[in-house]
Design a protein around this motif. Structure first.
Motif, short mmCIF file in Angstrom:
data_model
loop_
_atom_site.label_atom_id
_atom_site.label_comp_id
_atom_site.label_asym_id
_atom_site.label_seq_id
_atom_site.Cartn_x
_atom_site.Cartn_y
_atom_site.Cartn_z
N THR B 60 1.28 -1.34 0.44
CA THR B 60 -0.16 -0.50 -0.45
C THR B 60 1.17 1.30 -0.26
O THR B 60 2.46 0.99 0.76
CB THR B 60 -0.61 -0.11 0.93
OG1 THR B 60 -1.87 1.20 1.61
CG2 THR B 60 -0.12 0.03 2.78
N PHE B 61 0.47 2.05 -0.46
CA PHE B 61 1.19 3.80 -0.42
C PHE B 61 0.24 5.24 -0.10
O PHE B 61 -0.73 4.71 -0.55
CB PHE B 61 1.95 3.33 -1.74
CG PHE B 61 0.88 3.85 -2.74
CD1 PHE B 61 0.78 2.62 -3.65
CD2 PHE B 61 0.65 4.89 -3.39
CE1 PHE B 61 -0.73 2.82 -4.65
CE2 PHE B 61 -0.61 5.60 -3.97
CZ PHE B 61 -0.54 4.14 -5.31
N THR B 62 0.89 5.86 -0.03
CA THR B 62 -0.12 7.48 -0.23
C THR B 62 1.09 8.88 -0.24
O THR B 62 2.33 8.48 -1.01
CB THR B 62 0.04 7.58 1.37
OG1 THR B 62 -1.22 8.59 1.84
CG2 THR B 62 1.47 7.60 2.51
N GLU B 63 0.45 9.43 -0.83
CA GLU B 63 1.52 10.13 -1.31
C GLU B 63 1.79 11.62 0.10
O GLU B 63 0.37 11.86 0.43
CB GLU B 63 0.69 11.39 -2.81
CG GLU B 63 1.62 12.20 -3.15
CD GLU B 63 1.76 12.21 -4.95
OE1 GLU B 63 -0.01 11.25 -5.01
OE2 GLU B 63 2.08 13.01 -5.73
N VAL B 64 2.38 11.77 -0.35
CA VAL B 64 2.92 12.99 0.76
C VAL B 64 3.02 14.40 0.76
O VAL B 64 4.04 14.38 -0.31
CB VAL B 64 4.69 12.87 1.71
CG1 VAL B 64 4.40 13.28 3.12
CG2 VAL B 64 4.05 11.63 2.57
N PHE B 65 2.03 14.90 0.96
CA PHE B 65 2.16 16.41 0.54
C PHE B 65 2.27 17.72 1.73
O PHE B 65 2.82 18.79 1.75
CB PHE B 65 0.63 16.75 0.58
CG PHE B 65 0.18 16.03 -0.97
CD1 PHE B 65 0.56 16.99 -2.38
CD2 PHE B 65 -0.47 15.12 -1.12
CE1 PHE B 65 -0.16 16.40 -3.67
CE2 PHE B 65 -1.06 14.41 -2.24
CZ PHE B 65 -0.52 15.11 -3.01
N THR B 66 2.41 17.59 2.95
CA THR B 66 3.07 18.11 3.50
C THR B 66 3.76 17.38 4.54
O THR B 66 3.71 16.56 5.07
CB THR B 66 2.48 18.86 4.87
OG1 THR B 66 0.97 19.20 3.87
CG2 THR B 66 2.81 20.07 5.73
N GLY B 67 5.31 17.66 4.22
CA GLY B 67 6.36 17.23 4.58
C GLY B 67 7.03 17.44 5.80
O GLY B 67 6.61 18.29 6.49
N PRO B 68 7.81 16.18 6.70
CA PRO B 68 8.47 16.95 8.32
C PRO B 68 9.31 17.16 7.59
O PRO B 68 9.71 17.60 6.87
CB PRO B 68 8.41 15.47 9.11
CG PRO B 68 8.54 14.40 7.54
CD PRO B 68 8.12 14.80 6.82
N TYR B 69 10.40 18.47 8.98
CA TYR B 69 11.26 18.80 8.77
C TYR B 69 12.73 17.60 8.29
O TYR B 69 12.66 16.72 8.27
CB TYR B 69 11.48 19.13 10.47
CG TYR B 69 13.00 20.15 10.57
CD1 TYR B 69 13.06 20.86 9.55
CD2 TYR B 69 13.95 19.44 10.77
CE1 TYR B 69 14.42 22.13 9.64
CE2 TYR B 69 15.50 20.23 10.99
CZ TYR B 69 15.81 21.47 10.45
OH TYR B 69 16.98 22.07 10.37
N GLY B 70 13.08 18.37 7.24
CA GLY B 70 13.96 17.69 5.79
C GLY B 70 13.79 17.14 5.40
O GLY B 70 14.44 16.98 4.12
N PHE B 71 12.48 16.93 5.03
CA PHE B 71 11.72 16.44 3.78
C PHE B 71 10.64 17.51 2.68
O PHE B 71 9.77 17.30 1.97
CB PHE B 71 11.05 15.16 3.76
CG PHE B 71 11.78 14.23 4.72
CD1 PHE B 71 12.06 13.25 3.96
CD2 PHE B 71 11.63 14.74 5.93
CE1 PHE B 71 13.11 11.33 4.16
CE2 PHE B 71 12.40 13.35 6.41
CZ PHE B 71 13.48 11.65 5.55
#
Lengths: 350, 134
Positions: B60-71
């Protein structure tokens, strides 16, 4: 007999065209592309650097060689874009391919020829008369070349790398290295000072007294030492700062430029600096047949050339890599100048 | 990777560089990251260190639009639960893959990438990510 046991090349998938760069600076794209014989260049992704490229190339080389990585006794990584000024890329590579900890390792720098200097160092180590020193040496040329925005080199400075495993067991060789010859002088044609972000160069001075003098002298010195003639070589690979120099130097040496085409990748991927001659040699080995002879001549600004005479061995047929260099060249995704500036961290906030 | 947690990160190099986990010789189950005790066999289990395979598939997967610090500069990016060919599962970023090819069941292969490079004067963290193949 010393030679190559396996090799691996890595070319990042992103490409930026000369047209896209020229558009940013409002320059004549067609004129630049034709004067350099370069259409586009390979660009490392945001999370790639010369170390990740070196690891990917090294993994492929170990896989092709079919050897236990623990038997690698030396790792040398040549680059002019090592991620750290102090802390070796080579130690990361050694651990990432599980070759360590019982080995010697070092980072090398000689502009675009540090990778071939690594090949020579590995040759010396595997051929050493000291008993049981090393069985195999791993030499890598890898770069994410820095091009100053707006500078002529920005059209060619590219990313990529190749790794070669050098061994001495004749049965394992895919190509023997029959002779090597180097030519080195203090020629300040291109440099990057400590802490400087981008290199500087001496324009046209990088041609005749620099590239051509060293490549020709090294190739001629090699042929004299090996008692070979230009017609003896089925393939020729030269350092390729652009798409024209290698073809011109081939003519100067009396080698049919057609024989330099298989190893000439700069028109499609740009100048991968320390990777350039080595990726070119990998492409030639992809196509070469047993018995064929190869001339390979690197060039590093500052300046020097390492020349090699190789003979392809029967062992190559069983070890052919599953993906050839020319196939890697075709796997690409085009990016804009803005994405390129982000990927290569040319923006001040990155 | 900050200087403060360097020893912790350093201990994870075999895991991050080589996907080193372990396998229970009693029941044959592979674990990543490595387990101290086999949850199936408990004290009868015998765990041995092993490198995980480099191939797997997306569970399974997801798309991250708001990344954590560093990403934050890598967004949007994909993360996926990947099942390796020995059934061990892990969470990883999926890179260099066209959006349309990132789907459940897609075959993936491990690549070596920078995980974190946030401090220009600090250490760089390298490790595994995956890309879709074929």
């Amino acid at each position: 007999m010393i030679g190559i046991v396996g090799y691996g090349a890595y070319i990042p998938k992103y490409r930026i065209t000369v047209e896209e760069i020229a558009k940013t600076w409002r320059k004549d794209a067609e004129g630049i592309s034709s004067s350099l014989n370069v259409k586009e260049k390979a660009v490392a992704g945001f999370d790639e650097d010369s170390c990740t490229i070196a690891v990917e190339a090294a993994r492929k080389a170990v896989k092709m060689a079919g050897i236990d990585a623990q038997k690698i006794g030396a790792v040398y990584v040549g680059s002019e874009s090592h991620p750290y000024a102090v802390k070796p890329t080579a130690s990361v590579v050694a651990d990432a391919i599980n070759a360590g900890p019982e080995l010697t390792a070092a980072d090398l720098e000689f502009a675009c020829k540090a990778g071939t200097a690594g090949i020579q160092m590995c040759m010396g180590l595997v051929a050493s008369s000291m008993p049981d020193w090393i069985d195999y040496g791993l030499a890598i040329g890898s770069d994410t070349a820095q091009g100053r925005p707006g500078d002529a080199l920005e059209y060619t400075a590219a990313s990529g790398g190749a790794a070669f495993i050098i061994g001495k067991n004749e049965k394992e060789l895919i190509a023997s290295i029959d002779q090597t010859f180097s030519y080195t002088t203090d020629t300040p044609d291109f440099w990057r000072r400590q802490h400087a972000e981008f290199p500087r160069h001496a324009g046209r001075f990088t041609g005749e007294p620099a590239y051509f003098r060293h490549v020709v002298s090294a190739a001629e010195g090699l042929m004299a030492k090996a008692k070979m003639k230009p017609v003896d070589f089925d393939f020729a690979v030269f350092h390729q700062p652009n798409g024209k120099f290698p073809l011109r130097v081939s003519k100067m040496l009396g080698i049919d430029p057609k024989r330099a085409k298989q190893g000439l990748l700069t028109p499609e991927i740009g100048n991968t600096y320390s990777g350039a001659t080595m990726i070119g040699l990998a492409s030639v080995l992809d196509a070469a047949k047993p018995g064929q002879k190869i001339l390979a001549v690197s060039y590093g600004s500052g300046a020097g050339s390492d020349a090699f005479a190789l003979t392809v061995k029967k062992g190559i047929e069983k070890k052919r890599p599953c993906k050839k260099v020319l196939e890697m060249v075709k796997e690409k995704e085009y990016i804009s100048y803005a994405e390129y500036a982000k990927f290569r961290r040319k923006l001040k906030t990155l | 990777m900050t200087n403060g947690n360097l020893p912790l990160i350093w201990r994870k190099f075999p895991e991050r560089y080589l996907l080193q986990g372990n396998r229970c010789e009693t029941c044959g189950t592979c674990f990543f990251p490595a387990r101290q005790v086999c949850p199936n066999c408990r004290r009868k289990g015998k765990l041995v260190q092993m490198e995980m395979p480099r191939q797997g598939k997306i569970i399974t997967f997801t798309e991250v639009f708001t990344g954590p610090y560093g990403f934050e500069f890598e967004t949007p990016y994909f993360i996926a639960i990947i099942e390796l060919s020995n059934k061990a599962r892990l969470l990883s970023q999926v890179v260099d893959s066209p959006r349309e090819k990132i789907k459940i069941g897609a075959k993936v292969e491990k690549v070596f990438r920078k995980i974190s490079d946030i401090d220009p004067e600090g250490p760089i963290a390298y490790g595994y990510k995956f890309k879709v193949v074929g």
